[in-house]
Design an enzyme around this catalytic site. Structure first.
Site, PDB file in Angstrom:
ATOM      1  N   GLY A 240      51.112 -17.927  12.459  1.00 16.62           N
ATOM      2  CA  GLY A 240      49.694 -18.063  12.772  1.00 16.62           C
ATOM      3  C   GLY A 240      49.061 -17.007  13.638  1.00 16.62           C
ATOM      4  O   GLY A 240      47.841 -17.031  13.831  1.00 16.62           O
ATOM      5  N   GLU A 275      57.480 -18.378  12.379  1.00 15.22           N
ATOM      6  CA  GLU A 275      57.229 -18.137  10.947  1.00 15.22           C
ATOM      7  C   GLU A 275      56.038 -17.205  10.754  1.00 15.22           C
ATOM      8  O   GLU A 275      55.033 -17.587  10.143  1.00 15.22           O
ATOM      9  CB  GLU A 275      56.947 -19.465  10.239  1.00 15.22           C
ATOM     10  CG  GLU A 275      58.043 -20.501  10.372  1.00 15.22           C
ATOM     11  CD  GLU A 275      57.615 -21.867   9.835  1.00 15.22           C
ATOM     12  OE1 GLU A 275      56.435 -22.034   9.468  1.00 15.22           O
ATOM     13  OE2 GLU A 275      58.462 -22.764   9.805  1.00 15.22           O
ATOM     14  N   PRO A 276      56.069 -15.985  11.247  1.00 13.89           N
ATOM     15  CA  PRO A 276      54.912 -15.105  11.094  1.00 13.89           C
ATOM     16  C   PRO A 276      54.779 -14.587   9.661  1.00 13.89           C
ATOM     17  O   PRO A 276      55.778 -14.319   9.001  1.00 13.89           O
ATOM     18  CB  PRO A 276      55.225 -13.941  12.044  1.00 13.89           C
ATOM     19  CG  PRO A 276      56.709 -13.885  12.092  1.00 13.89           C
ATOM     20  CD  PRO A 276      57.197 -15.312  11.914  1.00 13.89           C
ATOM     21  N   TYR A 318      36.723 -17.582   1.990  1.00 11.89           N
ATOM     22  CA  TYR A 318      36.518 -18.010   3.381  1.00 11.89           C
ATOM     23  C   TYR A 318      35.354 -17.293   4.041  1.00 11.89           C
ATOM     24  O   TYR A 318      35.224 -17.375   5.257  1.00 11.89           O
ATOM     25  CB  TYR A 318      37.711 -17.645   4.271  1.00 11.89           C
ATOM     26  CG  TYR A 318      39.098 -17.944   3.827  1.00 11.89           C
ATOM     27  CD1 TYR A 318      39.486 -19.238   3.489  1.00 11.89           C
ATOM     28  CD2 TYR A 318      40.055 -16.938   3.812  1.00 11.89           C
ATOM     29  CE1 TYR A 318      40.803 -19.496   3.138  1.00 11.89           C
ATOM     30  CE2 TYR A 318      41.376 -17.192   3.469  1.00 11.89           C
ATOM     31  CZ  TYR A 318      41.734 -18.478   3.126  1.00 11.89           C
ATOM     32  OH  TYR A 318      43.035 -18.730   2.799  1.00 11.89           O
ATOM     33  N   CYS A 344      31.525 -12.092 -13.053  1.00  6.03           N
ATOM     34  CA  CYS A 344      30.258 -12.793 -13.266  1.00  6.03           C
ATOM     35  C   CYS A 344      30.134 -14.000 -12.345  1.00  6.03           C
ATOM     36  O   CYS A 344      30.139 -15.162 -12.805  1.00  6.03           O
ATOM     37  CB  CYS A 344      30.160 -13.219 -14.724  1.00  6.03           C
ATOM     38  SG  CYS A 344      30.357 -11.811 -15.794  1.00  6.03           S
TER      39      CYS A 344
HETATM   40  C1  LIG Z   1      54.213 -23.663   7.409  1.00  5.72           C
HETATM   41  C2  LIG Z   1      53.643 -22.308   7.580  1.00  5.72           C
HETATM   42  N1  LIG Z   1      54.334 -21.405   8.301  1.00  5.72           N
HETATM   43  C3  LIG Z   1      53.874 -20.157   8.479  1.00  5.72           C
HETATM   44  C4  LIG Z   1      52.680 -19.742   7.936  1.00  5.72           C
HETATM   45  C5  LIG Z   1      52.247 -18.323   8.139  1.00  5.72           C
HETATM   46  O1  LIG Z   1      51.104 -18.206   8.844  1.00  5.72           O
HETATM   47  P1  LIG Z   1      50.548 -16.765   9.252  1.00  5.72           P
HETATM   48  O2  LIG Z   1      50.526 -15.941   8.024  1.00  5.72           O
HETATM   49  O3  LIG Z   1      49.219 -17.039   9.788  1.00  5.72           O
HETATM   50  O4  LIG Z   1      51.510 -16.227  10.281  1.00  5.72           O
HETATM   51  C6  LIG Z   1      51.920 -20.639   7.204  1.00  5.72           C
HETATM   52  C7  LIG Z   1      50.603 -20.226   6.664  1.00  5.72           C
HETATM   53  O5  LIG Z   1      49.712 -20.926   6.409  1.00  5.72           O
HETATM   54  C8  LIG Z   1      52.418 -21.958   7.010  1.00  5.72           C
HETATM   55  O6  LIG Z   1      51.737 -22.848   6.284  1.00  5.72           O
END
Ligand SMILES: Cc1ncc(COP(=O)(O)O)c(C=O)c1O
Length: 420
Positions: A240, A275-276, A318, A344
């Site tokens: 995130g 989890e980037p 978005y 279109c």
């Molecule tokens: C469960 C989970 N982990 C990690 C991510 C990665 O997020 P980001 O790309 O913002 O680091 C997401 C993205 O929505 C996610 O749903």
């Protein structure tokens, strides 16, 4: 220019040390262009801050799942966070061992669970008790034990776009805090489930880190509850971290981010997972498009480019802002323009009422910060073949990593039914 790896040299835009103009002379637009150098710098920025800590990076494949990109990330020692059988298949193609893969997502199917169990993934992040029972059933049939983490929904506002906030109580993700303990108890009754830990992911494009800290503060109670039943092995704090999209924007680097959360992380013999996605690959990619036509309708100026929302949907989906710059620097007086594609739909735009120098037809534009949630969200709408993806290697060699689709690719899954 204050974007990583981007600069004008003698008026020509260079990305990752290479002239973008030169690349447009070899490859037809539109295309995505990635830089290995920038990608590695982003990863190093994380590593600098986590080096003395038990933190493991699990790259979120959904952000960009090109096989060559995954391979570079795997070589740098990251594990992978997947959300579908297709993403698992991609990881296996580049020989990622199962124990470097975790599986998130609210709607895993029976086939996907079986596929992941057979490949001995590190754990499933489970998002409902029904999913827990389904995993138990499949693991029993396969005579294996399924490792799981519980994804909790901590009800935290990540202060980002509503479509990418995931940890609020009204969002579909995770298990609510009041069901957390009950889910632990259920997991412990199931013979083919091994409960390893818990985690959360509160949203994406987070630049105000207070929500990250709030989530860690809130987790103290979840850790206390978990420890009543089992030793916590994995604590997964999701992805995130946001990136720079606007010229004037100053956002925390991966190193700034880790340093600011370190004091709030639990201590002891456990592994913290991150989890980037976007913060690894976002700044390492740009999207290049050519101006086909310029027209003035009722005093409004349009640059009609050869790329479209089917390639890069974030602005249409978005209303996301991407900086857009010419690949030959211009001193001409800025004009207010809409940059639009050939599809279109009125929603087919990359920018509205944007100040850009006066340009000519056949000149090129670069759309910045397009490495994440770019190509992966592309489609073939209007029967437009998806664009190519090109990589600038560290040695500044340029190589194609995904061919532009052909017209035949558009019809391949349909053609055999024509004569039935
Ligand atoms: C469960 C989970 N982990 C990690 C991510 C990665 O997020 P980001 O790309 O913002 O680091 C997401 C993205 O929505 C996610 O749903």
């Amino acid at each position: 220019m204050n974007f990583e790896g981007l600069e004008y040299k003698n008026t020509i835009l260079h990305f990752g040390g290479k002239s973008v103009l030169e690349i447009t002379q070899t490859f037809p637009t539109p295309f995505y262009l990635y830089s290995e150098e920038i990608l590695e710098k982003r990863i190093e920025s994380y590593y600098e801050a986590i080096k003395d800590h038990n933190i493991q990076l699990m790259y979120s494949v959904k952000a960009n799942s090109n096989l060559s990109i995954l391979k570079m990330i795997h070589k740098k020692g990251l594990g992978f966070d997947i959300v579908s059988g297709g993403e698992l298949f991609r990881c296996l193609q580049i020989h990622v061992p199962g124990n470097q893969i975790i599986f998130s997502g609210v709607g895993k199917t029976e086939e996907e669970i079986e596929f992941a169990l057979k490949n001995k993934i590190l754990f499933f992040s489970i998002e409902s008790q029904s999913e827990l029972y389904l995993i138990e059933k499949i693991a029993k049939r396969l005579q294996v034990v399924a490792p799981i983490n519980i994804r909790v929904n901590p009800d935290i506002n990540p202060k980002t776009h509503p479509y990418i906030s995931t940890g609020l109580k009204e969002n579909k993700f995770g298990i609510s805090a009041d069901q957390f303990e009950d889910t632990i108890q259920t997991a412990l009754t199931l013979k083919h489930i091994e409960l390893c830990g818990f985690g959360y992911h509160i949203g994406s494009q987070i630049t105000d880190l207070s929500s990250k800290i709030e989530a860690l503060e809130k987790s103290k109670n979840f850790i206390k509850i978990f420890n009543k039943y089992k030793k916590l092995q994995f604590f997964d704090i999701g992805g995130g971290l946001g990136i720079q999209y606007k010229k004037e924007e100053k956002v925390p680097s991966p190193k700034d981010f880790i340093e600011s959360i370190l004091p709030y992380l639990p201590k002891g013999d456990l592994t913290i997972l991150l989890e980037p996605g976007r913060s690894i690959i976002g700044p390492a990619g740009i999207y290049i498009s050519k101006i086909l036509y310029i027209k003035n309708n009722y005093g409004k100026l349009f640059y009609i480019v050869d790329g479209a929302m089917n390639d890069l949907i974030r602005p249409s989906l978005y209303n996301a802002y991407h900086e857009i710059i010419p690949i030959i620097e211009k001193q001409d007086l800025p004009q207010i323009v809409d940059i639009v594609g050939p599809i279109c739909e009125t929603s087919d735009f990359f920018a509205k009422n944007r100040l850009l120098p006066l340009m000519q037809e056949n000149e090129f534009l670069a759309i910045l910060s397009a490495g994440a949630y770019g190509f992966v969200m592309s489609s073939q709408y209007n029967s437009r073949p998806r664009p190519s993806e090109i990589l600038i290697k560290k040695n500044h060699q340029v190589q194609i990593i995904r061919e532009k689709e052909t017209y035949f690719d558009l019809i391949k899954p349909e053609i055999k039914f024509l004569n039935e």
